[in-house]
Design an enzyme around this catalytic site. Structure first.
Site, PDB file in Angstrom:
ATOM      1  N   SER A   4      32.600  10.609  48.948  1.00 41.82           N
ATOM      2  CA  SER A   4      32.170   9.206  48.801  1.00 41.82           C
ATOM      3  C   SER A   4      33.201   8.169  49.173  1.00 41.82           C
ATOM      4  O   SER A   4      33.630   8.079  50.372  1.00 41.82           O
ATOM      5  CB  SER A   4      31.602   8.761  47.411  1.00 41.82           C
ATOM      6  OG  SER A   4      31.154   7.698  47.120  1.00 41.82           O
ATOM      7  N   HIS A   5      33.776   7.499  48.241  1.00 45.23           N
ATOM      8  CA  HIS A   5      34.598   6.376  48.537  1.00 45.23           C
ATOM      9  C   HIS A   5      36.067   7.033  48.832  1.00 45.23           C
ATOM     10  O   HIS A   5      36.891   6.226  48.964  1.00 45.23           O
ATOM     11  CB  HIS A   5      34.560   5.355  47.368  1.00 45.23           C
ATOM     12  CG  HIS A   5      34.820   5.926  45.960  1.00 45.23           C
ATOM     13  ND1 HIS A   5      34.139   6.815  45.236  1.00 45.23           N
ATOM     14  CD2 HIS A   5      36.292   5.725  45.226  1.00 45.23           C
ATOM     15  CE1 HIS A   5      34.507   6.958  44.065  1.00 45.23           C
ATOM     16  NE2 HIS A   5      36.031   6.492  44.100  1.00 45.23           N
TER      17      HIS A   5
ATOM     18  N   ASP B 225      26.011   4.911  49.663  1.00 48.60           N
ATOM     19  CA  ASP B 225      25.307   4.839  48.261  1.00 48.60           C
ATOM     20  C   ASP B 225      25.825   3.548  47.559  1.00 48.60           C
ATOM     21  O   ASP B 225      25.289   2.854  46.689  1.00 48.60           O
ATOM     22  CB  ASP B 225      25.321   5.898  47.438  1.00 48.60           C
ATOM     23  CG  ASP B 225      26.363   6.461  46.843  1.00 48.60           C
ATOM     24  OD1 ASP B 225      27.462   5.737  47.358  1.00 48.60           O
ATOM     25  OD2 ASP B 225      26.615   7.132  46.206  1.00 48.60           O
ATOM     26  N   ARG B 226      26.738   2.810  48.196  1.00 49.19           N
ATOM     27  CA  ARG B 226      27.383   1.644  47.559  1.00 49.19           C
ATOM     28  C   ARG B 226      27.079   0.493  48.599  1.00 49.19           C
ATOM     29  O   ARG B 226      26.894   0.643  49.620  1.00 49.19           O
ATOM     30  CB  ARG B 226      28.695   1.755  47.112  1.00 49.19           C
ATOM     31  CG  ARG B 226      28.966   2.784  46.222  1.00 49.19           C
ATOM     32  CD  ARG B 226      30.473   2.682  45.571  1.00 49.19           C
ATOM     33  NE  ARG B 226      30.826   3.801  45.026  1.00 49.19           N
ATOM     34  CZ  ARG B 226      32.081   3.833  44.240  1.00 49.19           C
ATOM     35  NH1 ARG B 226      32.493   2.720  44.232  1.00 49.19           N
ATOM     36  NH2 ARG B 226      32.223   4.946  43.543  1.00 49.19           N
TER      37      ARG B 226
ATOM     38  N   LYS C 232      22.030   5.911  44.103  1.00 52.77           N
ATOM     39  CA  LYS C 232      22.124   4.476  44.328  1.00 52.77           C
ATOM     40  C   LYS C 232      21.809   4.359  45.750  1.00 52.77           C
ATOM     41  O   LYS C 232      22.142   5.271  46.685  1.00 52.77           O
ATOM     42  CB  LYS C 232      23.517   3.871  43.781  1.00 52.77           C
ATOM     43  CG  LYS C 232      24.742   4.682  44.300  1.00 52.77           C
ATOM     44  CD  LYS C 232      25.677   4.323  43.252  1.00 52.77           C
ATOM     45  CE  LYS C 232      27.315   5.207  43.773  1.00 52.77           C
ATOM     46  NZ  LYS C 232      27.225   6.334  42.984  1.00 52.77           N
TER      47      LYS C 232
ATOM     48  N   ASP D 122      29.500   7.353  51.696  1.00 46.35           N
ATOM     49  CA  ASP D 122      28.121   8.091  51.857  1.00 46.35           C
ATOM     50  C   ASP D 122      27.125   7.007  51.573  1.00 46.35           C
ATOM     51  O   ASP D 122      25.898   7.636  51.542  1.00 46.35           O
ATOM     52  CB  ASP D 122      28.136   9.222  50.836  1.00 46.35           C
ATOM     53  CG  ASP D 122      28.440   8.650  49.336  1.00 46.35           C
ATOM     54  OD1 ASP D 122      28.824   7.597  49.389  1.00 46.35           O
ATOM     55  OD2 ASP D 122      27.812   9.346  48.422  1.00 46.35           O
TER      56      ASP D 122
ATOM     57  N   ASP E 122      29.944   2.163  51.165  1.00 42.51           N
ATOM     58  CA  ASP E 122      31.058   3.433  51.223  1.00 42.51           C
ATOM     59  C   ASP E 122      30.815   4.492  52.015  1.00 42.51           C
ATOM     60  O   ASP E 122      29.999   4.655  52.828  1.00 42.51           O
ATOM     61  CB  ASP E 122      31.260   3.529  49.573  1.00 42.51           C
ATOM     62  CG  ASP E 122      29.956   4.488  49.232  1.00 42.51           C
ATOM     63  OD1 ASP E 122      29.048   4.412  49.727  1.00 42.51           O
ATOM     64  OD2 ASP E 122      30.389   5.298  48.124  1.00 42.51           O
TER      65      ASP E 122
HETATM   66  C1  VG1 Z   1      33.188   6.055  40.195  1.00 40.30           C
HETATM   67  C2  VG1 Z   1      32.559   4.874  39.557  1.00 40.30           C
HETATM   68  C3  VG1 Z   1      31.054   5.259  39.097  1.00 40.30           C
HETATM   69  C4  VG1 Z   1      30.371   5.966  40.175  1.00 40.30           C
HETATM   70  C5  VG1 Z   1      31.067   7.066  40.622  1.00 40.30           C
HETATM   71  C6  VG1 Z   1      30.461   7.769  41.957  1.00 40.30           C
HETATM   72  O1  VG1 Z   1      33.445   7.012  39.129  1.00 40.30           O
HETATM   73  O2  VG1 Z   1      33.284   4.079  38.571  1.00 40.30           O
HETATM   74  O3  VG1 Z   1      30.334   4.057  38.804  1.00 40.30           O
HETATM   75  O4  VG1 Z   1      28.914   6.317  39.812  1.00 40.30           O
HETATM   76  O5  VG1 Z   1      32.446   6.795  41.092  1.00 40.30           O
HETATM   77  O6  VG1 Z   1      30.179   6.793  42.832  1.00 40.30           O
HETATM   78  P1  VG1 Z   1      34.514   7.196  38.218  1.00 40.30           P
HETATM   79  O7  VG1 Z   1      34.278   8.389  37.427  1.00 40.30           O
HETATM   80  O8  VG1 Z   1      35.725   7.320  39.065  1.00 40.30           O
HETATM   81  O9  VG1 Z   1      34.847   5.736  37.342  1.00 40.30           O
HETATM   82  V1  VG1 Z   1      30.413   7.397  44.319  1.00 40.30           V
HETATM   83  O10 VG1 Z   1      29.729   6.267  45.577  1.00 40.30           O
HETATM   84  O11 VG1 Z   1      32.131   7.623  44.875  1.00 40.30           O
HETATM   85  O12 VG1 Z   1      29.775   8.973  44.500  1.00 40.30           O
HETATM   86 CO    CO Z   2      29.447   6.670  47.446  1.00 41.79          CO
END
Ligand code: VG1
Ligand code: CO
Length: 543
Positions: free
Chosen positions: A113-114, A281-282, A376, A279, A277
């Site tokens: 993801s990010h 989803d954001r 998301k 993938d 982001d």
């Molecule tokens: C983070 C975000 C959370 C989100 C998760 C996955 O998690 O705070 O809101 O659901 O990333 O998003 P954490 O545990 O680092 O706070 V994604 O788009 O990176 O899969």
């Molecule tokens: Co993501």
């Protein structure tokens, strides 16, 4: 061609976090690391024979290699069919959409993801179940336990078929169908939003910039925005997925998408700016001179939901993660519906959506979505805003300001302290927990503590309980301080401090959020002793 049974030994630490198993690419490059985890997923699933699996990822480094291994292992486990996105590309929401549309057993999403990509970056794997959503904790925990005692994995010795061309082929007895990465998803979007109205908006000269950050959102935005909706070519920038995201940090917030923010705050800014982001989803929503906070975006979408055809009948409920601001709660109250408060991570929304208790969900971390899938969805949120802009004819900042005037403004900010020494971060959390019982009723710099706890969530559908989901200190005026440790980082610990303060008076809606929240930030530091314990004077990232 035969199925090989390969001896292996467990790797420590293969426990999925907030969203799948995220590790450094160098971890994944160890022989057997990926195989052990995939074997553990398949063994946890049990009998996979004849089932359909969906596989795709965000295109980052190791995506293609991982897909080849997964295809060979899926064949060895007797899957009947695997649907693969062309070139190995599927956004997280697209995987969810494809699982649901094709009634697949589940899907494997390859993404961190990010988190940054490339050989020195991160890689990740996540399993999604038959409803299209992230596997619940019960499942991921069983996978983790399986990784701890694994001794063999099964894999075909046949080469994986090519997945660059759309079409069908086989490996062992298993059918491999390479599908268009965007088609099913785009078709679903067209059923939810007023595409003709958005087309008219663009035809009338409306301007937009979408920053794909060289991640997986680009192909979706190209096809939907520039293709189906007629946005001028060049609306989408950085739209080709690259293995290292072109060096971008594909986290769509004002800090990492600074280029887009600069464009949107310039004199000749387009009408609308957006980014997604790694993938896809954001989402980040930006108007001229105004970045919409994700919590406000959820609240505004909820308040105006019936303007979009897919939501014309209204909302059953809203759900937000605990650290997300309470702006959506105010809308829910006005609509006479419930607002559920869940732990961080999309997996907690699945049951609420399946049971028809919630229609919209969101997180403060730029994640918004609905019951159309079980993830998301970045492009969906952007289309929702476009639908809103087309239906009201108002610019983004007017919509936001009118919302604040009606409901009040929830000043909100998240302060991240990244790569902190894990022991120091854990000790800080323990120390906060130890203070919780004595906080109720305490006066803190003009605030009075209403209650303080370590958030516990009981799922209203299956009654499963998640504990230790974040320390929250809630004041009598609704202001909140929340602390939790990230479950997606791959280096040390990341402390997330979330701050929220409500302001009803429209005359006070133009304060700089950091200034509006400075008092709460000072209290947060006093209570946690964060600066002293971590040696950090300032957050790494403020959003
Ligand atoms: C983070 C975000 C959370 C989100 C998760 C996955 O998690 O705070 O809101 O659901 O990333 O998003 P954490 O545990 O680092 O706070 V994604 O788009 O990176 O899969
Ligand atoms: Co993501």
């Amino acid at each position: 061609m035969t199925i090989q049974t390969v001896a292996t030994t467990p790797f420590a630490g293969q426990r999925p976090g907030t969203s799948g198993l995220r590790k450094k690419v160098s971890d994944y490059l160890q022989p057997g690391y990926l195989e052990n985890f995939v074997e553990s997923i398949f063994n946890t699933l049990g009998d996979c024979s004849g089932q359909t699996l969906v596989v795709g990822g965000d295109g980052r480094y190791f995506n293609r290699t991982a897909i080849q291994v997964i295809l060979r292992m899926a064949a060895a486990h007797g899957f009947g069919k695997v649907l693969v996105g062309q070139g190995g590309i599927l956004s997280t929401p697209a995987v969810s959409c494809v699982i649901r549309k094709h009634a697949a057993f589940g899907g494997i999403v390859l993404s961190a993801s990010h988190n940054p990509g490339g050989p020195d970056g991160d890689f990740g794997i996540k399993y999604n179940i038959g409803n299209g959503g992230p596997a619940p904790e019960k499942f991921t925990e069983a996978v983790y336990i399986a990784t701890q005692s694994i001794s063999v994995y099964r894999i075909s010795d046949e080469a994986a078929p090519d997945f660059d061309k759309i079409g069908e082929s086989r490996i062992e007895q298993m059918q491999v169908e390479v599908i268009d990465s965007v088609a099913d998803y785009a078709e679903l979007m067209e059923t939810l939003f007023d595409f003709p109205a958005i087309r008219k908006l663009f035809a009338g000269g409306f301007t937009m910039r979408y920053d794909g950050m060289h991640a997986v959102g680009g192909p979706y935005a190209h096809k939907i925005l520039e293709g189906m909706l007629g946005a001028p070519a060049g609306t989408v920038i950085n739209g080709t997925p690259l293995e290292d995201f072109g060096g971008h940090h594909p986290d769509p917030n004002p800090v990492n998408a600074a280029e887009l923010i600069a464009v949107m705050f310039a004199k000749d800014a387009p009408d609308f700016g957006a980014a997604s982001d790694g993938d896809a989803d954001r989402n980040m929503i930006v108007g001229r001179g105004l970045a919409v906070t994700p919590s406000d975006s959820l609240a505004i979408i909820a308040a105006n939901a019936t303007l979009a055809p897919g939501y014309r009948d209204g909302l059953k409920g809203i759900a937000r993660s605990m650290p997300t601001s309470t702006a959506p709660d105010r809308v829910a109250k006005a609509l006479g519906i419930k607002c559920y408060e869940t732990p961080t991570g999309w997996k907690y929304f699945g049951n609420l959506l399946d049971a028809g208790l919630a229609t919209l969900c969101g997180e403060e971390s730029y994640g918004t979505g609905s019951n159309h899938i079980r993830e998301k969805d970045g492009v969906w949120a952007i289309l929702f805003w476009l639908n809103l802009l087309a239906a009201t004819g108002k610019p983004v900042d007017t919509i936001v300001r009118e919302h604040w005037t009606r409901f009040g403004r929830n000043y909100y900010s998240r302060h991240d302290y990244e790569a902190v020494e894990s022991a120091a971060a854990e000790a800080m959390m323990e120390n906060l927990r130890a203070q919780l019982d004595g906080l109720k009723g305490r006066q803190l710099d003009g605030f009075t503590v209403d209650f303080a706890d370590d958030f516990v969530y009981t799922d209203p559908v299956d009654h499963s309980v998640a504990t230790k989901q974040g320390v929250r200190i809630v004041m009598t005026d609704g202001s909140r301080i929340v602390f939790r440790l990230s479950g997606t980082g791959t280096e040390g610990a990341t402390i997330r401090l979330y701050l929220e303060k409500y302001e009803a008076d429209p005359a006070r809606h133009d304060i700089d959020p950091q200034q509006a929240l400075a008092g709460l930030a000072a209290i947060a530091d006093q209570l946690s002793d964060l600066k002293k314990r971590t040696g950090r004077e300032h957050p790494t990232v403020i959003t």
